[in-house]
Design a protein around this motif. Structure first.
Motif, mmCIF file in Angstrom:
data_model
loop_
_atom_site.group_PDB
_atom_site.id
_atom_site.type_symbol
_atom_site.label_atom_id
_atom_site.label_comp_id
_atom_site.label_asym_id
_atom_site.label_seq_id
_atom_site.Cartn_x
_atom_site.Cartn_y
_atom_site.Cartn_z
ATOM 1 N N GLN A 1 27.986 36.516 33.146
ATOM 2 C CA GLN A 1 29.124 35.925 33.835
ATOM 3 C C GLN A 1 28.636 34.880 34.820
ATOM 4 N N VAL A 2 29.273 33.723 34.809
ATOM 5 C CA VAL A 2 28.916 32.625 35.704
ATOM 6 C C VAL A 2 30.181 32.128 36.389
ATOM 7 N N GLN A 3 30.126 32.010 37.697
ATOM 8 C CA GLN A 3 31.231 31.420 38.458
ATOM 9 C C GLN A 3 30.785 30.051 38.972
ATOM 10 N N LEU A 4 31.661 29.080 38.870
ATOM 11 C CA LEU A 4 31.330 27.703 39.227
ATOM 12 C C LEU A 4 32.317 27.155 40.251
ATOM 13 N N VAL A 5 31.785 26.464 41.264
ATOM 14 C CA VAL A 5 32.627 25.865 42.298
ATOM 15 C C VAL A 5 32.140 24.446 42.543
ATOM 16 N N GLU A 6 33.029 23.472 42.354
ATOM 17 C CA GLU A 6 32.675 22.077 42.558
ATOM 18 C C GLU A 6 33.037 21.621 43.967
ATOM 19 N N SER A 7 32.319 20.613 44.436
ATOM 20 C CA SER A 7 32.627 19.978 45.707
ATOM 21 C C SER A 7 32.097 18.555 45.671
ATOM 22 N N GLY A 8 32.497 17.764 46.678
ATOM 23 C CA GLY A 8 31.961 16.415 46.800
ATOM 24 C C GLY A 8 32.899 15.305 46.368
ATOM 25 N N GLY A 9 34.056 15.667 45.845
ATOM 26 C CA GLY A 9 35.003 14.631 45.464
ATOM 27 C C GLY A 9 35.616 13.967 46.689
ATOM 28 N N GLY A 10 36.363 12.892 46.450
ATOM 29 C CA GLY A 10 37.014 12.196 47.547
ATOM 30 C C GLY A 10 37.506 10.834 47.128
ATOM 31 N N LEU A 11 37.837 10.037 48.127
ATOM 32 C CA LEU A 11 38.332 8.668 47.908
ATOM 33 C C LEU A 11 37.221 7.689 48.246
#
Length: 123
Positions: A1-11
């Motif tokens: 099982q792998v859980q993934l969380v993205e970050s770093g997006g924006g304008l």
């Protein structure tokens, strides 16, 4: 099982840069190949880039080749997508995903997905 969380997006303005991060949990992360996909409003999900479990092989869709770089740090359970020279057409929700099958650009081949992060590029 792998859980993934993205970050770093924006304008960001056209020509600018962003770095997306995908943090993974799960002891088996290192054996998965990882990919980034994006989906713009009214469009189908699109393959962006992939990297093999070792980091030795990468694949990019033609429209981002030379501008985006995917990298993987197994020790930190993290995948990055460095995006340079961004264009308005790069605007989309970007999601990372994990697969046991490297080389496929079809999202159905990916087993685990993050929730996505919005990237907006203004002209």
């Amino acid at each position: 099982q792998v859980q993934l969380v993205e970050s770093g997006g924006g304008l960001v303005q056209a020509g600018g840069s962003l770095r997306l991060t995908c943090a993974a949990s799960g002891r088996t992360f290192s054996i998965y190949h990882m990919g980034w996909f994006r989906q713009a409003p009214g469009k189908e999900r699109e393959f962006v880039a992939a990297i093999s479990w070792s980091g030795g092989d990468t694949d990019y869709v033609g429209s981002v080749k030379g501008r985006f770089t995917i990298s993987k740090n197994n020790a930190e359970n993290t995948v990055y997508l460095q995006m340079n020279s961004l264009k308005p057409e790069d605007t989309a929700v970007y999601s990372c995903a994990a697969t046991r099958t490297f080389g496929s650009r079809y999202y159905t081949q990916y087993d685990y997905w993050g929730q996505g992060t919005q990237v907006t590029v203004s002209s």
